[in-house]
Each structure stands twice: as C-alpha cells, then as structure tokens.
Design an enzyme around this catalytic site. Structure first.
Site, PDB file in Angstrom:
ATOM      1  N   LEU A  41       0.851  -1.194   0.000  1.00 28.95           N
ATOM      2  CA  LEU A  41       0.000   0.000   0.000  1.00 28.95           C
ATOM      3  C   LEU A  41       0.890   1.248   0.000  1.00 28.95           C
ATOM      4  CD1 LEU A  41      -2.608  -1.214   2.645  1.00 28.95           C
ATOM      5  CD2 LEU A  41      -2.708  -1.453   0.163  1.00 28.95           C
ATOM      6  N   GLY A 182      15.354  16.691 -18.229  1.00 29.85           N
ATOM      7  CA  GLY A 182      14.305  17.391 -17.482  1.00 29.85           C
ATOM      8  C   GLY A 182      14.847  17.981 -16.192  1.00 29.85           C
ATOM      9  N   ILE A 186      12.036  15.964 -10.065  1.00 29.32           N
ATOM     10  CA  ILE A 186      12.688  14.643 -10.005  1.00 29.32           C
ATOM     11  C   ILE A 186      14.129  14.746 -10.487  1.00 29.32           C
ATOM     12  CG2 ILE A 186      12.728  12.330 -11.049  1.00 29.32           C
ATOM     13  CD1 ILE A 186       9.690  12.319 -10.908  1.00 29.32           C
ATOM     14  N   ALA A 272      13.084  12.338 -16.901  1.00 32.80           N
ATOM     15  CA  ALA A 272      12.234  12.962 -15.866  1.00 32.80           C
ATOM     16  C   ALA A 272      11.581  14.197 -16.461  1.00 32.80           C
ATOM     17  CB  ALA A 272      13.065  13.319 -14.642  1.00 32.80           C
ATOM     18  N   HIS A 446      14.762  32.815  18.644  1.00 31.60           N
ATOM     19  CA  HIS A 446      16.125  33.150  18.229  1.00 31.60           C
ATOM     20  C   HIS A 446      17.096  32.144  18.853  1.00 31.60           C
ATOM     21  CE1 HIS A 446      19.682  35.511  17.297  1.00 31.60           C
ATOM     22  NE2 HIS A 446      20.074  35.309  18.547  1.00 31.60           N
TER      23      HIS A 446
HETATM   24  P1  FAD Z   1      -0.378   7.277  -6.438  1.00 26.21           P
HETATM   25  O1  FAD Z   1       0.471   7.516  -5.276  1.00 26.21           O
HETATM   26  O2  FAD Z   1       0.263   7.151  -7.765  1.00 26.21           O
HETATM   27  O3  FAD Z   1      -1.205   5.958  -6.108  1.00 26.21           O
HETATM   28  C1  FAD Z   1      -2.079   5.366  -7.014  1.00 26.21           C
HETATM   29  C2  FAD Z   1      -2.105   3.886  -6.746  1.00 26.21           C
HETATM   30  O4  FAD Z   1      -3.151   3.325  -7.527  1.00 26.21           O
HETATM   31  C3  FAD Z   1      -0.836   3.152  -7.164  1.00 26.21           C
HETATM   32  O5  FAD Z   1      -0.300   2.431  -6.079  1.00 26.21           O
HETATM   33  C4  FAD Z   1      -1.293   2.225  -8.288  1.00 26.21           C
HETATM   34  O6  FAD Z   1      -0.636   0.968  -8.264  1.00 26.21           O
HETATM   35  C5  FAD Z   1      -2.760   2.057  -7.961  1.00 26.21           C
HETATM   36  N1  FAD Z   1      -3.578   1.706  -9.117  1.00 26.21           N
HETATM   37  C6  FAD Z   1      -3.564   2.267 -10.349  1.00 26.21           C
HETATM   38  N2  FAD Z   1      -4.495   1.706 -11.139  1.00 26.21           N
HETATM   39  C7  FAD Z   1      -5.113   0.759 -10.385  1.00 26.21           C
HETATM   40  C8  FAD Z   1      -6.148  -0.162 -10.638  1.00 26.21           C
HETATM   41  N3  FAD Z   1      -6.775  -0.221 -11.805  1.00 26.21           N
HETATM   42  N4  FAD Z   1      -6.509  -1.004  -9.647  1.00 26.21           N
HETATM   43  C9  FAD Z   1      -5.891  -0.955  -8.424  1.00 26.21           C
HETATM   44  N5  FAD Z   1      -4.922  -0.106  -8.137  1.00 26.21           N
HETATM   45  C10 FAD Z   1      -4.536   0.754  -9.099  1.00 26.21           C
HETATM   46  N6  FAD Z   1       5.085  14.388  -3.923  1.00 26.21           N
HETATM   47  C11 FAD Z   1       5.265  15.139  -2.810  1.00 26.21           C
HETATM   48  O7  FAD Z   1       4.329  15.770  -2.350  1.00 26.21           O
HETATM   49  N7  FAD Z   1       6.486  15.200  -2.180  1.00 26.21           N
HETATM   50  C12 FAD Z   1       7.551  14.515  -2.648  1.00 26.21           C
HETATM   51  O8  FAD Z   1       8.629  14.589  -2.061  1.00 26.21           O
HETATM   52  C13 FAD Z   1       7.405  13.739  -3.815  1.00 26.21           C
HETATM   53  N8  FAD Z   1       8.441  13.034  -4.310  1.00 26.21           N
HETATM   54  C14 FAD Z   1       8.264  12.264  -5.414  1.00 26.21           C
HETATM   55  C15 FAD Z   1       9.363  11.583  -5.917  1.00 26.21           C
HETATM   56  C16 FAD Z   1       9.232  10.789  -7.042  1.00 26.21           C
HETATM   57  C17 FAD Z   1      10.423  10.050  -7.563  1.00 26.21           C
HETATM   58  C18 FAD Z   1       7.955  10.672  -7.663  1.00 26.21           C
HETATM   59  C19 FAD Z   1       7.783   9.787  -8.855  1.00 26.21           C
HETATM   60  C20 FAD Z   1       6.861  11.350  -7.185  1.00 26.21           C
HETATM   61  C21 FAD Z   1       7.009  12.160  -6.048  1.00 26.21           C
HETATM   62  N9  FAD Z   1       5.940  12.902  -5.531  1.00 26.21           N
HETATM   63  C22 FAD Z   1       6.122  13.682  -4.427  1.00 26.21           C
HETATM   64  C23 FAD Z   1       4.606  12.858  -6.143  1.00 26.21           C
HETATM   65  C24 FAD Z   1       3.673  11.906  -5.347  1.00 26.21           C
HETATM   66  O9  FAD Z   1       4.270  10.634  -5.297  1.00 26.21           O
HETATM   67  C25 FAD Z   1       2.323  11.835  -6.007  1.00 26.21           C
HETATM   68  O10 FAD Z   1       1.801  13.132  -6.179  1.00 26.21           O
HETATM   69  C26 FAD Z   1       1.343  11.035  -5.148  1.00 26.21           C
HETATM   70  O11 FAD Z   1       1.821   9.734  -4.939  1.00 26.21           O
HETATM   71  C27 FAD Z   1      -0.029  10.985  -5.809  1.00 26.21           C
HETATM   72  O12 FAD Z   1      -0.889  10.253  -5.009  1.00 26.21           O
HETATM   73  P2  FAD Z   1      -2.136   9.467  -5.631  1.00 26.21           P
HETATM   74  O13 FAD Z   1      -2.787   8.790  -4.474  1.00 26.21           O
HETATM   75  O14 FAD Z   1      -2.939  10.356  -6.473  1.00 26.21           O
HETATM   76  O15 FAD Z   1      -1.500   8.390  -6.616  1.00 26.21           O
HETATM   77  P1  NAI Z   2       8.368  18.232 -13.730  1.00 21.49           P
HETATM   78  O1  NAI Z   2       7.140  18.652 -14.422  1.00 21.49           O
HETATM   79  O2  NAI Z   2       8.662  18.751 -12.377  1.00 21.49           O
HETATM   80  O3  NAI Z   2       9.635  18.602 -14.621  1.00 21.49           O
HETATM   81  C1  NAI Z   2       9.807  18.144 -15.911  1.00 21.49           C
HETATM   82  C2  NAI Z   2      10.820  19.015 -16.599  1.00 21.49           C
HETATM   83  O4  NAI Z   2      11.149  18.417 -17.834  1.00 21.49           O
HETATM   84  C3  NAI Z   2      10.323  20.419 -16.884  1.00 21.49           C
HETATM   85  O5  NAI Z   2      11.299  21.340 -16.483  1.00 21.49           O
HETATM   86  C4  NAI Z   2      10.109  20.416 -18.397  1.00 21.49           C
HETATM   87  O6  NAI Z   2      10.296  21.681 -18.975  1.00 21.49           O
HETATM   88  C5  NAI Z   2      11.174  19.428 -18.835  1.00 21.49           C
HETATM   89  N1  NAI Z   2      10.918  18.770 -20.120  1.00 21.49           N
HETATM   90  C6  NAI Z   2       9.744  18.361 -20.639  1.00 21.49           C
HETATM   91  N2  NAI Z   2       9.939  17.753 -21.825  1.00 21.49           N
HETATM   92  C7  NAI Z   2      11.272  17.762 -22.038  1.00 21.49           C
HETATM   93  C8  NAI Z   2      12.111  17.284 -23.081  1.00 21.49           C
HETATM   94  N3  NAI Z   2      11.590  16.637 -24.114  1.00 21.49           N
HETATM   95  N4  NAI Z   2      13.435  17.477 -22.979  1.00 21.49           N
HETATM   96  C9  NAI Z   2      13.978  18.141 -21.909  1.00 21.49           C
HETATM   97  N5  NAI Z   2      13.236  18.609 -20.906  1.00 21.49           N
HETATM   98  C10 NAI Z   2      11.900  18.417 -20.961  1.00 21.49           C
HETATM   99  O7  NAI Z   2       8.314  16.635 -13.750  1.00 21.49           O
HETATM  100  P2  NAI Z   2       9.181  15.548 -12.992  1.00 21.49           P
HETATM  101  O8  NAI Z   2      10.443  16.130 -12.468  1.00 21.49           O
HETATM  102  O9  NAI Z   2       9.239  14.385 -13.898  1.00 21.49           O
HETATM  103  O10 NAI Z   2       8.245  15.189 -11.769  1.00 21.49           O
HETATM  104  C11 NAI Z   2       6.908  14.719 -11.988  1.00 21.49           C
HETATM  105  C12 NAI Z   2       5.994  15.140 -10.892  1.00 21.49           C
HETATM  106  O11 NAI Z   2       6.321  14.497  -9.681  1.00 21.49           O
HETATM  107  C13 NAI Z   2       6.071  16.634 -10.651  1.00 21.49           C
HETATM  108  O12 NAI Z   2       4.905  17.211 -11.166  1.00 21.49           O
HETATM  109  C14 NAI Z   2       6.125  16.805  -9.183  1.00 21.49           C
HETATM  110  O13 NAI Z   2       4.977  17.453  -8.725  1.00 21.49           O
HETATM  111  C15 NAI Z   2       6.158  15.387  -8.603  1.00 21.49           C
HETATM  112  N6  NAI Z   2       7.336  15.318  -7.725  1.00 21.49           N
HETATM  113  C16 NAI Z   2       7.350  16.079  -6.599  1.00 21.49           C
HETATM  114  C17 NAI Z   2       8.446  16.084  -5.777  1.00 21.49           C
HETATM  115  C18 NAI Z   2       8.440  16.961  -4.597  1.00 21.49           C
HETATM  116  O14 NAI Z   2       7.385  17.457  -4.237  1.00 21.49           O
HETATM  117  N7  NAI Z   2       9.569  17.179  -3.939  1.00 21.49           N
HETATM  118  C19 NAI Z   2       9.629  15.265  -6.045  1.00 21.49           C
HETATM  119  C20 NAI Z   2       9.522  14.539  -7.287  1.00 21.49           C
HETATM  120  C21 NAI Z   2       8.395  14.564  -8.066  1.00 21.49           C
END
Ligand code: FAD
Ligand code: NAI
Length: 467
Positions: A41, A182, A186, A272, A446
């Site tokens: 989960l 990107g 990420i 990314a 502070h």
């Molecule tokens: P998800 O977390 O994607 O969950 C959806 C779930 O649904 C999945 O487990 C999937 O397997 C399941 N599912 C899909 N289809 C089906 C189906 N048909 N039947 C059953 N299950 C299904 N956000 C932050 O706020 N802070 C961060 O630091 C951050 N870091 C990130 C780092 C990375 C590398 C990535 C990729 C994302 C990060 N994010 C971060 C973004 C964050 O992970 C997502 O915004 C968040 O998980 C979205 O939540 P959700 O519940 O909408 O979907």
């Molecule tokens: P992003 O949308 O943050 O960044 C993607 C970047 O790739 C942008 O700068 C865009 O201009 C660039 N790009 C798009 N097409 C391209 C191309 N063809 N060639 C070169 N650059 C290109 O998306 P990212 O980093 O993949 O993350 C996905 C999502 O996950 C984000 O929307 C973010 O909200 C969430 N996330 C949040 C984190 C956090 O809150 N700390 C950490 C990691 C992910």
C-alpha cells in the site's frame, strides 16, 4: 460477508488511503483496491516516490557533509567510504516500515483491502482481478489511481541504462556520467543524490531555466547554487535520440529552437520530463467517465460526469503532490458523507528536497504581473540570519509577496536549508488570509532560520531590521 460498500476506492496511494481512513472515521463501509506488486500500500509516494527519494537525499546529503564539511567543524572521521548497498537498504527499510504503517491504518479504520487491479464494469460495480478477486457493489466509487512516467519518444526506458525515477532509486553502482533529461523536481532531486555520491551529472532541459514553474528569481539563483555544486546544465536543449551501446548510451542533443546536433555519452540516463495520469484498464469507457485531452479525469469538486463516480489526486488536474492528493482524499469523502469538504489549491505548498531546499506557496512574481495585481516584495538573505551564519549554511533567501493595497500575503518563496519546514508558516498565514504585518509582528524564536521569514515580512513595509 456481503461485498457491498458505501465507498470503494481504486488505488491505495496518499489520495486513496487517506480517503479510506476518513471514510472509516466517518462510519462508512469502505473497501480499497491496490494492484501494486508485493501487495504494497502507499502508492507511488511510499513505494517509488517521496519516501525512497527522501531516504536517499537524506543519506547522500550526510555523506557529502561528512566529506566536505566535517573537517571544518572540527570532526575527523578518518577516510570516508560509501556503502551503497547499505544506503539502498536503509531506503528500502524506510519504505517497508511506512507501507506496513498504512496497512495498520487500514485495519484500524475497518477498511477492507483487496489486492489486484480494479475495473469499473458497470455503474456501482467494480471487479478486482488478481490476488483477491472479487466483485464489489459500491454506492460510491473513488478513482485514485495516480500517475505514471511520461515517456520520451526515441529514448526508451529499460530501467537499467535508461531509467525513470524508479530505476534511479536503485542504481546498483554509482554511474560515472548520469544524464538527466528534465530539470524539474525529479531531475534535480535524484540528480543531486547521484552527484553527491560521485557521479558526473549533466541535466538537459527543454526550457531556458530549471524548475520552470517556480518564481524566476528562485530558479535563477538555485541553478547557480547547483552549478557551484558541480551539476552541468544544458538549457534550451532537447534530446532527439538515444542509441544504446554495450555499456553506454549515446544521446543526440539539439538546441530546442533547432540547430546542429551534438552527441553526449552517458553511463546512465534518467528520463524525468513529467508524469501523466494513470487510468489504463480502469474501465472508464464502460461507464463513460470523461477525460480531458491529456488524459486527466474531468471533475467538479471530485465528481466526475458519472453519478457516484469520484476522482482525485494525480489522475485529476492540479499539482501532482502527495499532500494535495491527501487533501483531495479527505475532502472528497467528506462531500460523499454530506459534509463541506474543500481544498484551497491556492495554499498548496511545493518543496524541492535538494541542498539547499526550495519551497514555495502561492503566486510567483511572474503570475502576479501577468494578472495585473499590484504587489510589494520583502526579501531577506540567509547570509544575514544568525542561525544560518552559525551553521555556515548561508545560501539562499526568503521572499514574501503581499498585496500592495491590503498587505495580504499572496506568495512566499524560499531557497535555503530547511525551506521545506519554513514554508509552513507562510501556508498557515495565507490560509487565514493573513498579512505580511501579521508575520512581521509575530515573535519568532532566536536563533532560528524562521527569523529570516519574519525579516522578509518586515521588508514588505520597508522595515527589515537585521540587514
Ligand atoms: P499514487 O500515489 O500514484 O497511487 C495510485 C495507486 O493506484 C498506485 O499504487 C497504483 O498501483 C494504484 N492503481 C492504479 N491503477 C489501479 C487499478 N486499476 N486497480 C488498483 N490499483 C490501481 N510528492 C510530494 O508531495 N512530495 C515529494 O517529495 C514527492 N516526491 C516524489 C518523488 C518521485 C520520484 C515521484 C515519482 C513522485 C514524487 N511525488 C512527491 C509525487 C507523489 O508521489 C504523487 O503526487 C502522489 O503519490 C499521488 O498520489 P495518488 O494517491 O494520487 O497516486
Ligand atoms: P516536472 O514537471 O517537475 O519537470 C519536468 C521538466 O522536464 C520540466 O522542467 C520540463 O520543462 C522538462 N521537459 C519536458 N519535456 C522535455 C524534453 N523533451 N526534454 C527536456 N526537458 C523536458 O516533472 P518531474 O520532475 O518528472 O516530476 C513529476 C511530478 O512528480 C512533478 O509534477 C512533481 O509534482 C512530482 N514530484 C514532486 C516532488 C516533490 O514534491 N519534492 C519530487 C519529485 C516529483
């Protein structure tokens, strides 16, 4: 036991599992379905997103601190070495502990969990195919299926040489040269991890700045800091092809506006460039749930066009953030239960967990200018903050934007150590409709970095005292 529920939730990420908890709290009969392998989960966030990336960011930051800063602090540890296996293991342990925590919360709130893929087969009917096959009757169905990596044509992800964020959380050894496509969240977070551990990191970004959705001044200064740390940037550039050789990948890179191509060799490539809604196999067409042209489920206060079907989190529009999905989950269930569920999207903070951190909430200067809103700015550098100076961590600043007439805080942008925690103050003040003067006249402990937020707020009315 009858398979009939008040709410059936598809997807157990932060959107889905928080919706399930709230539904349990409100006395609704609720089931949650998750298709992830190994019955885990927590969704993307816990398994391959927020948590594992932060575990690696934390460990790699300490590694670099030990390598570069300990001596200056008077700490001698002998020769430093990296045990990557252990670093990856502690990350997996963090994930494991937290996913078990979610399973506990499901039990505590009497949520029935089904493992397998959920498909809406008819109004009010969901089929689960997988480990716990079932057909569930639901008064309400919540789609919380999250998002997946956006692919880049011509640069095929194999999770070994060319990886998504998931592969970049588990490289078995430090790549010599990691090319990140990107310069978003990420790319900069995971690029930072591997640079700290010894990789040469080149970031290729299509637009002309990093973190393009953030305040331009933040982007510019933050890029300078990353460059000083050794990250190489190729902005306004696009990757047009990737040839996989035995141990390397040869990338073809062109100026975004067109022009002559160059070749860049990489040991590993991280794609990314964003994420897209994940709705495959969900059966949306079976009941006619509407999506927009980018695949996001169309909603109005989480209601789709089909009565009894709701959607939230990453699969609907809005910031793709775990805490946004969580708030969606709570509000959606409260609406189902007849309460006044609501999310204020103007106060959803965003944090980049690099060194230093970047955090923001509300409007950027560019957005205010575009909207024609008159605003005042208060800014304070960490170089003038006593705690930051004491800790030798003076990079960055706090910027507060307030309405020129009413002084209401419209945005706050922070680059600096601890920015992710500091932003919470601005979020609370904005949520209460507060002013910059409210922050400026609030006592701050502070020596803390939070004093920089206060000094920036004072700056809105021109009375910053400590710079
Ligand atoms: P998800 O977390 O994607 O969950 C959806 C779930 O649904 C999945 O487990 C999937 O397997 C399941 N599912 C899909 N289809 C089906 C189906 N048909 N039947 C059953 N299950 C299904 N956000 C932050 O706020 N802070 C961060 O630091 C951050 N870091 C990130 C780092 C990375 C590398 C990535 C990729 C994302 C990060 N994010 C971060 C973004 C964050 O992970 C997502 O915004 C968040 O998980 C979205 O939540 P959700 O519940 O909408 O979907
Ligand atoms: P992003 O949308 O943050 O960044 C993607 C970047 O790739 C942008 O700068 C865009 O201009 C660039 N790009 C798009 N097409 C391209 C191309 N063809 N060639 C070169 N650059 C290109 O998306 P990212 O980093 O993949 O993350 C996905 C999502 O996950 C984000 O929307 C973010 O909200 C969430 N996330 C949040 C984190 C956090 O809150 N700390 C950490 C990691 C992910």
């Amino acid at each position: 036991m009858t398979n009939s529920y008040d709410v059936v939730i598809i997807g157990a990420g932060p959107g889905g599992y928080n919706a399930a908890i709230r539904a349990g709290q409100l006395g609704l009969k609720v089931a949650i379905i998750e298709k992830r392998d190994a019955k885990k989960l927590g969704g993307t966030c816990l398994n391959v997103g927020c948590i594992p990336s932060k575990a690696l960011l934390h460990a790699s930051e300490l590694y670099e601190t030990a390598e570069k800063n300990f001596e200056g602090l008077g700490i001698n540890t002998g020769k430093l070495s990296l045990d990557l296996d252990q670093m990856l293991k502690q990350k997996d342990d963090a994930v494991d502990g937290l996913t078990k925590g979610v399973a506990f919360l499901m039990k505590k709130n009497k949520v029935e969990t089904f493992f397998g893929a959920g498909e809406i087969i008819a109004p009010g009917k969901v089929r689960v195919t997988g480990d716990t096959p079932a057909e569930l009757q639901a008064k309400n169905i919540i789609i919380a299926t999250g998002s997946e990596v956006t692919p880049l044509p011509g640069v095929e992800i194999d999770e070994t040489q060319i990886v998504s964020s998931t592969g970049a959380l588990s490289f078995p050894s430090v790549p010599k040269h990691l090319v990140v496509i990107g310069a978003g969240v990420i790319g900069l977070e995971l690029g930072s991890v591997w640079r700290r551990l010894g990789a040469k990191v080149t970031v290729i970004e299509f637009l002309d700045r990093v973190l393009p959705t953030m305040d331009a001044e933040v982007s510019k200064q933050f890029q300078r800091m990353l460059k000083k740390q050794g990250v190489i940037f190729k902005l306004s550039s696009k990757v047009t092809g990737a040839e996989k050789l035995k141990t390397k990948v040869k990338l073809t890179v062109e100026p975004a506006a067109g022009g002559s191509a160059e070749a860049i060799d990489a040991d590993a490539v991280l794609v990314a460039i964003g994420r897209r809604p994940h709705t495959d196999g969900l059966g949306l067409a079976n009941v006619g749930v509407e999506t927009d042209k980018r695949g996001f489920i169309v909603t109005d206060h989480f209601k789709t066009n089909v009565p009894g079907v709701w959607a939230l989190g990453d699969c609907i529009t809005g910031p793709m953030l775990a805490h946004k999905a969580e708030d969606d989950g709570t509000a959606c269930v409260e609406l189902i239960a007849g309460k006044a569920g609501h999310v204020n999207y103007d106060t959803v903070p965003s944090v980049v967990y690099t060194w230093p951190e970047v955090a923001c909430v509300g409007k950027t200067e560019e957005q205010l200018k575009e909207a024609g809103i008159a605003y005042k700015t208060g800014k304070f550098p960490f170089a003038a903050n006593s705690r930051a100076k004491t800790n030798h961590e003076t990079d960055g600043f706090v910027k507060i934007l307030a309405d020129a007439e009413t002084d209401r805080v419209l945005g706050c942008h922070i680059v600096g150590v601890g920015a992710g925690e500091l932003i919470a103050e601005a979020v609370s003040v904005m949520e209460f409709g507060g002013s910059s003067e409210d922050i400026a006249r609030t006592c701050h402990a502070h020596p803390t970095r939070s004093e920089a937020v206060r000094q920036a707020a004072m700056g809105v009315e021109g009375w910053t005292m400590q710079a």
